[in-house]
Write a protein that holds these residues in place. Structure first.
Motif, PDB file in Angstrom:
ATOM      1  N   ARG A  35      11.194  49.742   9.044  1.00  0.00           N
ATOM      2  CA  ARG A  35      11.084  48.285   8.999  1.00  0.00           C
ATOM      3  C   ARG A  35      11.190  47.743  10.414  1.00  0.00           C
ATOM      4  O   ARG A  35      12.282  47.664  10.977  1.00  0.00           O
ATOM      5  N   PRO A  37      11.360  45.293  13.682  1.00  0.00           N
ATOM      6  CA  PRO A  37      11.985  43.982  13.885  1.00  0.00           C
ATOM      7  C   PRO A  37      10.931  42.883  13.917  1.00  0.00           C
ATOM      8  O   PRO A  37       9.750  43.137  14.182  1.00  0.00           O
ATOM      9  N   PHE A  38      11.362  41.667  13.649  1.00  0.00           N
ATOM     10  CA  PHE A  38      10.434  40.536  13.656  1.00  0.00           C
ATOM     11  C   PHE A  38       9.859  40.360  15.055  1.00  0.00           C
ATOM     12  O   PHE A  38      10.598  40.322  16.042  1.00  0.00           O
ATOM     13  N   PRO A  61      19.739  38.685  12.212  1.00  0.00           N
ATOM     14  CA  PRO A  61      18.448  39.235  12.626  1.00  0.00           C
ATOM     15  C   PRO A  61      17.447  38.106  12.860  1.00  0.00           C
ATOM     16  O   PRO A  61      17.416  37.119  12.112  1.00  0.00           O
ATOM     17  N   ASP A  63      14.546  38.085  12.142  1.00  0.00           N
ATOM     18  CA  ASP A  63      13.647  38.007  10.982  1.00  0.00           C
ATOM     19  C   ASP A  63      13.961  36.783  10.121  1.00  0.00           C
ATOM     20  O   ASP A  63      13.050  36.169   9.545  1.00  0.00           O
ATOM     21  N   VAL A  99      13.254  36.060   2.689  1.00  0.00           N
ATOM     22  CA  VAL A  99      14.032  36.993   3.510  1.00  0.00           C
ATOM     23  C   VAL A  99      15.237  37.438   2.686  1.00  0.00           C
ATOM     24  O   VAL A  99      15.923  36.606   2.090  1.00  0.00           O
ATOM     25  N   ALA A 291      10.561  39.832   3.991  1.00  0.00           N
ATOM     26  CA  ALA A 291      11.284  40.408   5.126  1.00  0.00           C
ATOM     27  C   ALA A 291      12.587  40.993   4.606  1.00  0.00           C
ATOM     28  O   ALA A 291      13.330  40.320   3.882  1.00  0.00           O
ATOM     29  N   PRO A 293      15.284  42.636   6.619  1.00  0.00           N
ATOM     30  CA  PRO A 293      15.849  43.105   7.889  1.00  0.00           C
ATOM     31  C   PRO A 293      17.155  43.860   7.712  1.00  0.00           C
ATOM     32  O   PRO A 293      17.792  43.798   6.659  1.00  0.00           O
ATOM     33  N   ARG A 296      23.273  42.692  10.518  1.00  0.00           N
ATOM     34  CA  ARG A 296      24.043  42.907  11.743  1.00  0.00           C
ATOM     35  C   ARG A 296      25.551  42.855  11.487  1.00  0.00           C
ATOM     36  O   ARG A 296      26.338  42.978  12.432  1.00  0.00           O
ATOM     37  N   TYR A 412       3.753  43.346  10.487  1.00  0.00           N
ATOM     38  CA  TYR A 412       5.201  43.313  10.261  1.00  0.00           C
ATOM     39  C   TYR A 412       5.499  43.108   8.780  1.00  0.00           C
ATOM     40  O   TYR A 412       6.300  43.843   8.176  1.00  0.00           O
ATOM     41  N   HIS A 416       7.384  45.574   5.792  1.00  0.00           N
ATOM     42  CA  HIS A 416       8.525  45.119   5.005  1.00  0.00           C
ATOM     43  C   HIS A 416       8.174  45.006   3.528  1.00  0.00           C
ATOM     44  O   HIS A 416       9.030  45.252   2.662  1.00  0.00           O
TER      45      HIS A 416
END
Length: 511
Positions: A35, A37-38, A61, A63, A99, A291, A293, A296, A412, A416
């Motif tokens: 996947r 990153p954006f 993220p 994203d 997302v 998306a 992501p 974090r 992208y 995803h």
């Protein structure tokens, strides 16, 4: 994941005609999807700066802010602009984005930061429209009163004058009927029912955006509260297809609906919507840009750089200006492509098309989604273009560089989408392949005919032997089994049907 395989010879009871075969370790049916990153760098400068700053301050993220930024642009332009791709092919500029991030990822905070300028733009539109609404209400009331007085006068008139007075009353009534009172401008709705969304879109000239930091809208569409799924407005609102609602209580006509959806949900929501009957079959899931992501949480900085005031001000000002500049358009602004931009899109389509094949195509199992990818890419190109040029983007065509940026976004979202559809279990071939492995293990079969294998599988999952073939091909490609042709036992009659030889490690494997 299947464990316990090793390089083994077939068992001693190998069928006649099935020569000794050296088995290698099978390749897992699915692995961890890459996947990316954006690609923040493809966004116009003022959008890129704000997305980057939001991601830094909230330690989320990019994203999340990036996908929501696209939904914000689509809210500003949706229903007020279209992109002319080629020939009769036009795409509206609304988008559906979602997302997925686990809890504690500050989705609501990011959501507010990205969407606040839309609420300010809506407030300014309401302020500007208020005197117009008041004037229209007074005019309409006076017109109705005049028509009523004329009708009363005609009713009491002498026979010789009645026809003329009736004609006057009819004319005044028709004039009063033709007067309409504008409604308060509404750009955004929350998790609204399909009926509410339809009514709001009809009032707003076909334009509306549903933005939410939760996934409740999927429950509403699925009919969890009303008892029956209702996705018509969400299907046609994405495509721009004419929408007609004729019920006893209301009649609403929308010639070119343009609905935008921007959601930030938990991954569990994606798992649940994948199970909803009708969502995939009718194409609702195919309309979203997904998306997924990497969270974090656990690696976030405690002290972060705040969003620079100039960056926040530029974002808010530009979103508001773009929204207001297109708000008064009734016929949508038509955005053209340069020949070079069209050539880039054609090349992208040519790369994607072979991947849509049911057998062997990387995107074959999500062909409903991937079949809309070129259109989604054209829409994103138009939005990036409008964000680049703000108030006068419709006066110039989309460049090759902007189309290349949109294509990168398309790639992208493709990566995803593959991961998301894995989560939703949207690939029936993989599901059937796993059922075949279960059957081979449970029956302890090393060698079996297709017919015998078919008889122990669920008719709901595998209705016909033809439906079994793609799963067998996938398993053979991954080294779980092989098909062989047995030797003839006699000289007459049909040749024996091909048989299936299973990897000897299957019966000892654990799921």
């Amino acid at each position: 994941m299947w464990a316990g395989f090793s390089t083994l010879e077939p068992p001693p009871e190998t069928e006649p005609g099935a020569e000794a075969w050296v088995w290698e370790d099978p390749v897992p049916l699915t692995g961890t999807r890459v996947r990316p990153p954006f690609p923040v760098h493809v966004l116009p400068g003022w959008v890129r700066d704000f997305v980057t700053a939001v991601a830094e301050e909230t330690q989320t993220p990019a994203d999340l802010a990036g996908s929501l930024a696209l939904a914000v642009l689509a809210t500003a332009a949706g229903g007020r602009s279209v992109v002319h791709v080629r020939g009769a092919w036009r795409e509206p500029t609304n988008l559906y984005t979602v997302v997925a991030l686990p809890p504690a990822n500050r989705k609501s905070a990011v959501f507010s930061l990205l969407t606040n300028p839309l609420y300010e733009a809506e407030k300014q539109l309401k302020t500007a429209m208020k005197p117009v609404i008041v004037e229209s209400e007074v005019t309409a009331r006076l017109a109705r009163e005049a028509a009523d007085r004329a009708a009363a006068k005609a009713a009491s008139a002498e026979a010789g004058k009645r026809d003329e007075l009736v004609a006057t009353a009819v004319g005044l009534a028709q004039t009063a009927e033709a007067l309409t009172v504008p409604v308060d401008p509404v750009l955004l709705a929350d998790d609204s029912t399909p009926e509410t969304v339809t009514s709001l879109m009809a009032e707003q000239g076909g334009r509306l955006s549903v933005m939410s930091a939760e996934g409740g809208i999927f429950d509403i569409i699925a009919g969890r509260y009303s008892g029956a799924p209702n996705m018509e407005v969400f299907l046609k609102g994405h495509a721009g297809d004419r929408l007609r609602v004729n019920r006893q209580t209301r009649r609403e006509y929308i010639d070119a609906p343009a609905l935008t959806i921007g959601l930030a949900v938990q991954p569990e929501v994606l798992r649940e919507i994948g199970k909803v009957k009708g969502f995939d079959g009718r194409g609702l899931l195919a309309r979203f840009l997904y998306a997924l992501p990497v969270s974090r949480v656990g690696e976030r900085k405690i002290l972060t750089d705040p969003i620079p005031e100039r960056t926040a001000a530029a974002y808010a000002s530009n979103v508001i200006d773009l929204t207001l500049s297109l708000a008064e358009w009734t016929d949508p602004a038509v955005i053209q492509l340069t020949p070079e931009a069209d050539a880039a899109l054609i090349a992208f389509q040519e790369r994607v098309e072979p991947q849509l094949k049911t057998r062997g195509g990387k995107l074959g199992h999500i062909a409903n989604w991937a079949g809309k990818l070129a259109g989604a890419t054209a829409r994103m190109a138009a939005l990036l273009h409008l964000a680049d040029h703000l108030g006068n983007g419709y006066t110039r065509p989309v460049t090759e560089a902007t189309m290349a940026a949109a294509i990168e976004l398309g790639e992208y979202y493709t990566a995803h989408a593959l991961a998301v559809f894995d989560v939703m279990g949207a690939d029936p071939v993989i599901g059937r392949a796993r059922s075949v492995l279960d059957a081979l293990r449970d029956q302890a079969w090393d060698d079996v005919s297709r017919r015998d294998l078919f008889t122990v599988l669920s008719r709901t999952e595998v209705p016909t032997i033809a439906d079994l073939e793609p799963a067998l091909a996938l398993l053979e490609d991954h080294g779980y089994l092989r098909t062989y042709q047995p030797e003839r036992t006699g000289k007459r009659g049909r040749p024996p049907a091909p048989r299936i030889q299973a990897h000897p490690g299957i019966r000892h494997s654990d799921r």
